[in-house]
Scaffold this motif. Sequence first.
Motif, PDB file in Angstrom:
ATOM      1  N   VAL A 169       0.706  -1.268  -0.081  1.00 34.04           N
ATOM      2  CA  VAL A 169       0.098  -0.008  -0.157  1.00 34.04           C
ATOM      3  C   VAL A 169       0.756   1.221   0.130  1.00 34.04           C
ATOM      4  O   VAL A 169       0.854   2.343  -0.838  1.00 34.04           O
ATOM      5  CB  VAL A 169      -1.086  -0.037   1.124  1.00 34.04           C
ATOM      6  CG1 VAL A 169      -1.521   1.299   1.220  1.00 34.04           C
ATOM      7  CG2 VAL A 169      -1.954  -1.100   1.166  1.00 34.04           C
ATOM      8  N   GLN A 170       1.851   1.318   0.872  1.00 34.38           N
ATOM      9  CA  GLN A 170       2.941   2.698   0.962  1.00 34.38           C
ATOM     10  C   GLN A 170       3.542   2.793  -0.274  1.00 34.38           C
ATOM     11  O   GLN A 170       3.688   3.979  -0.598  1.00 34.38           O
ATOM     12  CB  GLN A 170       3.569   2.338   1.900  1.00 34.38           C
ATOM     13  CG  GLN A 170       3.162   2.459   3.471  1.00 34.38           C
ATOM     14  CD  GLN A 170       3.922   2.124   4.637  1.00 34.38           C
ATOM     15  OE1 GLN A 170       5.179   1.959   4.409  1.00 34.38           O
ATOM     16  NE2 GLN A 170       3.266   2.061   5.884  1.00 34.38           N
ATOM     17  N   PRO A 223      -4.034 -15.788   2.379  1.00 32.82           N
ATOM     18  CA  PRO A 223      -5.543 -15.035   2.640  1.00 32.82           C
ATOM     19  C   PRO A 223      -5.348 -13.972   3.413  1.00 32.82           C
ATOM     20  O   PRO A 223      -6.078 -13.001   3.356  1.00 32.82           O
ATOM     21  CB  PRO A 223      -6.398 -16.432   3.361  1.00 32.82           C
ATOM     22  CG  PRO A 223      -5.688 -17.245   2.323  1.00 32.82           C
ATOM     23  CD  PRO A 223      -4.263 -17.378   2.596  1.00 32.82           C
ATOM     24  N   LYS A 224      -4.439 -13.941   4.361  1.00 33.60           N
ATOM     25  CA  LYS A 224      -4.534 -12.658   5.349  1.00 33.60           C
ATOM     26  C   LYS A 224      -3.954 -11.605   4.591  1.00 33.60           C
ATOM     27  O   LYS A 224      -4.294 -10.294   4.836  1.00 33.60           O
ATOM     28  CB  LYS A 224      -3.480 -13.181   6.432  1.00 33.60           C
ATOM     29  CG  LYS A 224      -4.005 -14.033   7.535  1.00 33.60           C
ATOM     30  CD  LYS A 224      -3.080 -14.476   8.525  1.00 33.60           C
ATOM     31  CE  LYS A 224      -3.662 -15.471   9.550  1.00 33.60           C
ATOM     32  NZ  LYS A 224      -2.684 -15.529  10.607  1.00 33.60           N
ATOM     33  N   VAL A 225      -3.061 -11.810   3.661  1.00 35.83           N
ATOM     34  CA  VAL A 225      -2.397 -10.608   2.670  1.00 35.83           C
ATOM     35  C   VAL A 225      -3.587 -10.191   1.945  1.00 35.83           C
ATOM     36  O   VAL A 225      -3.770  -8.953   1.759  1.00 35.83           O
ATOM     37  CB  VAL A 225      -1.119 -11.203   1.821  1.00 35.83           C
ATOM     38  CG1 VAL A 225      -0.885 -10.024   0.758  1.00 35.83           C
ATOM     39  CG2 VAL A 225      -0.068 -11.538   2.779  1.00 35.83           C
ATOM     40  N   LEU A 226      -4.336 -10.977   1.419  1.00 35.92           N
ATOM     41  CA  LEU A 226      -5.480 -10.750   0.411  1.00 35.92           C
ATOM     42  C   LEU A 226      -6.562  -9.806   1.210  1.00 35.92           C
ATOM     43  O   LEU A 226      -6.982  -8.677   0.804  1.00 35.92           O
ATOM     44  CB  LEU A 226      -6.084 -11.844  -0.305  1.00 35.92           C
ATOM     45  CG  LEU A 226      -5.148 -12.440  -1.060  1.00 35.92           C
ATOM     46  CD1 LEU A 226      -5.844 -13.950  -1.640  1.00 35.92           C
ATOM     47  CD2 LEU A 226      -4.981 -11.829  -2.428  1.00 35.92           C
ATOM     48  N   GLU A 227      -6.693 -10.190   2.503  1.00 37.14           N
ATOM     49  CA  GLU A 227      -7.638  -9.594   3.276  1.00 37.14           C
ATOM     50  C   GLU A 227      -7.085  -8.217   3.632  1.00 37.14           C
ATOM     51  O   GLU A 227      -7.970  -7.242   3.494  1.00 37.14           O
ATOM     52  CB  GLU A 227      -8.210 -10.482   4.951  1.00 37.14           C
ATOM     53  CG  GLU A 227      -8.747 -11.564   4.433  1.00 37.14           C
ATOM     54  CD  GLU A 227      -8.735 -12.517   5.765  1.00 37.14           C
ATOM     55  OE1 GLU A 227      -8.230 -12.235   6.671  1.00 37.14           O
ATOM     56  OE2 GLU A 227      -9.084 -13.581   5.317  1.00 37.14           O
ATOM     57  N   GLY A 228      -6.099  -8.034   3.894  1.00 35.16           N
ATOM     58  CA  GLY A 228      -5.386  -6.784   4.363  1.00 35.16           C
ATOM     59  C   GLY A 228      -5.605  -5.736   3.032  1.00 35.16           C
ATOM     60  O   GLY A 228      -5.756  -4.848   3.288  1.00 35.16           O
ATOM     61  N   LEU A 229      -5.122  -6.267   2.004  1.00 39.17           N
ATOM     62  CA  LEU A 229      -5.285  -5.505   0.699  1.00 39.17           C
ATOM     63  C   LEU A 229      -6.657  -5.133   0.492  1.00 39.17           C
ATOM     64  O   LEU A 229      -6.919  -3.831   0.107  1.00 39.17           O
ATOM     65  CB  LEU A 229      -4.698  -6.203  -0.544  1.00 39.17           C
ATOM     66  CG  LEU A 229      -3.053  -6.757  -0.573  1.00 39.17           C
ATOM     67  CD1 LEU A 229      -2.853  -7.551  -1.834  1.00 39.17           C
ATOM     68  CD2 LEU A 229      -2.482  -5.076  -0.883  1.00 39.17           C
ATOM     69  N   GLU A 230      -7.505  -5.784   0.702  1.00 34.01           N
ATOM     70  CA  GLU A 230      -8.942  -5.533   0.651  1.00 34.01           C
ATOM     71  C   GLU A 230      -9.525  -4.586   1.566  1.00 34.01           C
ATOM     72  O   GLU A 230     -10.121  -3.508   1.139  1.00 34.01           O
ATOM     73  CB  GLU A 230      -9.935  -6.819   0.699  1.00 34.01           C
ATOM     74  CG  GLU A 230     -11.300  -6.781   0.567  1.00 34.01           C
ATOM     75  CD  GLU A 230     -11.561  -6.239  -0.872  1.00 34.01           C
ATOM     76  OE1 GLU A 230     -12.553  -5.305  -0.916  1.00 34.01           O
ATOM     77  OE2 GLU A 230     -10.999  -6.936  -1.587  1.00 34.01           O
ATOM     78  N   GLU A 231      -8.949  -4.550   2.931  1.00 35.59           N
ATOM     79  CA  GLU A 231      -9.216  -3.557   3.573  1.00 35.59           C
ATOM     80  C   GLU A 231      -8.764  -2.257   3.319  1.00 35.59           C
ATOM     81  O   GLU A 231      -9.326  -1.260   3.802  1.00 35.59           O
ATOM     82  CB  GLU A 231      -8.624  -4.049   5.182  1.00 35.59           C
ATOM     83  CG  GLU A 231      -9.219  -5.044   5.966  1.00 35.59           C
ATOM     84  CD  GLU A 231      -8.438  -5.580   7.025  1.00 35.59           C
ATOM     85  OE1 GLU A 231      -7.734  -4.681   7.684  1.00 35.59           O
ATOM     86  OE2 GLU A 231      -8.745  -6.582   7.433  1.00 35.59           O
ATOM     87  N   TYR A 232      -7.762  -2.196   2.632  1.00 37.15           N
ATOM     88  CA  TYR A 232      -7.062  -0.873   2.274  1.00 37.15           C
ATOM     89  C   TYR A 232      -7.837  -0.305   0.929  1.00 37.15           C
ATOM     90  O   TYR A 232      -7.390   0.702   0.289  1.00 37.15           O
ATOM     91  CB  TYR A 232      -5.664  -1.041   2.254  1.00 37.15           C
ATOM     92  CG  TYR A 232      -5.018  -0.699   3.414  1.00 37.15           C
ATOM     93  CD1 TYR A 232      -4.889   0.577   4.009  1.00 37.15           C
ATOM     94  CD2 TYR A 232      -4.573  -1.695   4.163  1.00 37.15           C
ATOM     95  CE1 TYR A 232      -4.070   0.811   5.191  1.00 37.15           C
ATOM     96  CE2 TYR A 232      -3.949  -1.596   5.491  1.00 37.15           C
ATOM     97  CZ  TYR A 232      -3.670  -0.417   5.999  1.00 37.15           C
ATOM     98  OH  TYR A 232      -3.080  -0.276   7.170  1.00 37.15           O
TER      99      TYR A 232
END
Length: 141
Positions: A56-57, A77-86
């Motif tokens: 993101v940064q 899946p944790k990486v994908l969820e994090g990208l989705e949150e942003y």
Amino acid sequence: MHTREERTIRCLVAKVGLDGHDRGAHVIARAFRDAGFEVIYSGLHRAPEEIVQAAVQEDVDVLGISILSGAHDTLIPKVLEGLEEYGALEDTLVLVGGIVPEDDERHLKELGVAEVFGPGTPMEETIAFVREHVPDREPDR
């Protein structure tokens, strides 16, 4: 209107989890650089949250996750969820490199991974895939 060819493709090559085998990540990072991509390498042993923050940064177009530890079904899946949150998943081409069983590959693609590249995939194939599938974005950098 800007086209993909008018700007440099920004890539983050990341190692997630405790996987200490980074030769493949270095090889793909070098191939991406040689292809004219701007490449950032995460280094070893990154938590999913660290990879998300870096992606993101750095406002990357492509996130290539190298994983050989077998923890792909938990960590990616944790990486994908994090990208989705942003709100970054839609604008980020997520690739996985490593050994991923076919059933797990299907599941990861359902979650948002664009492609999984196994050992021995020709670099030209991966580079061509990136060029063809990188999200169109206005160059605002």
